[in-house]
Design an enzyme around this catalytic site. Structure first.
Site, PDB file in Angstrom:
ATOM      1  N   LEU A 155      28.908  32.068  33.155  1.00 14.25           N
ATOM      2  CA  LEU A 155      28.265  33.155  32.411  1.00 14.25           C
ATOM      3  C   LEU A 155      27.476  34.072  33.334  1.00 14.25           C
ATOM      4  CD1 LEU A 155      27.043  31.092  29.317  1.00 14.25           C
ATOM      5  CD2 LEU A 155      29.064  32.576  29.481  1.00 14.25           C
ATOM      6  N   ARG A 234      39.253  32.068  41.011  1.00 14.24           N
ATOM      7  CA  ARG A 234      39.910  31.560  42.210  1.00 14.24           C
ATOM      8  C   ARG A 234      40.948  30.530  41.789  1.00 14.24           C
ATOM      9  NH1 ARG A 234      38.297  35.344  44.350  1.00 14.24           N
ATOM     10  NH2 ARG A 234      36.995  35.572  46.192  1.00 14.24           N
ATOM     11  N   GLU A 262      48.435  31.936  47.902  1.00 19.27           N
ATOM     12  CA  GLU A 262      48.767  33.338  47.684  1.00 19.27           C
ATOM     13  C   GLU A 262      49.326  33.951  48.961  1.00 19.27           C
ATOM     14  OE1 GLU A 262      45.293  35.315  46.155  1.00 19.27           O
ATOM     15  OE2 GLU A 262      45.161  34.022  44.403  1.00 19.27           O
ATOM     16  N   HIS A 281      46.879  38.882  42.002  1.00 18.76           N
ATOM     17  CA  HIS A 281      45.471  38.993  42.401  1.00 18.76           C
ATOM     18  C   HIS A 281      45.024  40.456  42.388  1.00 18.76           C
ATOM     19  CE1 HIS A 281      42.171  36.723  44.758  1.00 18.76           C
ATOM     20  NE2 HIS A 281      41.647  37.750  44.109  1.00 18.76           N
TER      21      HIS A 281
END
Length: 325
Positions: A155, A234, A262, A281
């Site tokens: 949050l 992530r 990635e 991404h």
């Protein structure tokens, strides 16, 4: 003689030309990310490094770069950099927080809508010529966000921005944060409860040792059948193999902008699955956000090269002397 600056990613010519007015620039022009050996060789005699998430900066790289004064990354996260090694050397690491909150929050909501309403599947259905009938009562049925419970894991600024956007849909919001934090209209819950009760779980927490695989096999198993996992944080926040198993069974759906590896390898199981939406991404991929990120990264780089404190420093303790050797 100008000090040497290594640019470990492709950048527009005008940016390289601007840097070249102050530095001896060694700019990477390859289509793939620099290998560790290429980066190590380029950093010989270099005083600064401009990089991004695609360039791991290991302790070995840092120790070998004996002239290095500053590392500036065009990213908020610094998990691709060995921070203890940089801090031991007294090397400030600049990053770019605060400028990609809105663009990443927008994308998270877009992934929720696209995943729950099966947008990519529908597009492919049309393109492949399968739309040969008129309106069908059971075609590509999805989920109404307005009737869903959305769980936010994390949050912080991005999680809060997502919550603000979702309020307009009228959905129920529940959330968890590593430290106690109250967000209006978000009901705080234990982490396992968020996974158990939400129709959509969206990950917005930072990657740390404690949050690695926070979407674990056990927590994914708690999710309701038909629920959706969204990840714009992530890749390592998710136990990827566990998610592959859940998606393969057809029990869950997912919308992913980040991955363990990635770019996503060829023949990765995700690529054959219709119930997962895959993005490369692009959470911060708007013109204004990327421009702001680059501006901050260059500002950090120039400050470090001028022996000035970085405006956006990921290891500010070095300025107090505790970490210098």
């Amino acid at each position: 003689m100008k000090p040497k600056c290594v640019v470990a990613l492709g950048l527009p010519d005008d940016i390289i030309e601007r840097l070249a007015t102050r530095y001896d620039v060694a700019a990477w022009t390859g289509s793939d990310a620099m290998s560790q050996q290429q980066l190590s060789d380029a950093l010989a005699g270099a005083e600064s490094l401009l990089c991004a998430l695609s360039t791991p900066v290991t302790a070995t790289i840092i120790d070998q770069a004996t002239e290095l004064k500053v590392i500036s990354t065009i990213s908020v996260g610094v998990d691709h950099i060995d921070m203890p090694a940089a801090t031991r050397r007294g090397i400030p690491v600049g990053h770019t927080p605060g400028v990609l909150i809105d663009s990443t929050a927008d994308l998270a909501v877009a992934l929720m809508l696209a995943s729950t309403r099966r947008i990519a599947e529908a597009d492919q259905w049309v393109r492949e010529g399968q739309w040969t009938q008129g309106w069908q009562s059971d075609l590509l049925l999805g989920t109404d966000i307005s009737q869903a419970t959305v769980g936010l894991v994390g949050l912080g600024p991005i999680g809060e921005a997502v919550a603000k956007r979702l309020k307009g849909f009228g959905c129920k919001l529940i959330g968890w944060n590593r430290t106690s934090r109250v967000i209006e209209d978000v009901e705080p819950m234990a982490l396992d409860q968020v996974f158990e009760q939400a129709d959509v779980v969206s990950l917005h927490t930072a990657l740390t040792k404690e949050t690695r695989h926070i979407a674990s096999r056990e927590r994914l198993a708690l999710m309701r059948t038909g629920a959706t996992l969204i990840n714009t944080g992530r890749g390592l926040l998710v136990d990827e193999q566990a998610l592959i198993d859940e998606l393969g069974s057809g029990r869950l759906r997912a919308g992913l902008d980040v991955f363990r590896e990635e770019p996503l390898p060829a023949h990765h199981p995700f690529l054959a699955m219709k119930n997962v939406l895959l993005l490369p991404h692009v959470g911060s991929a708007t013109l204004s956000t990327r421009s702001a990120m680059l501006h901050r990264a260059l500002e950090n780089l120039n400050a470090g090269m001028s022996d000035l404190p970085l405006a956006w420093c990921a290891n500010p303790e070095i300025y107090h002397g505790e970490s210098k050797v």
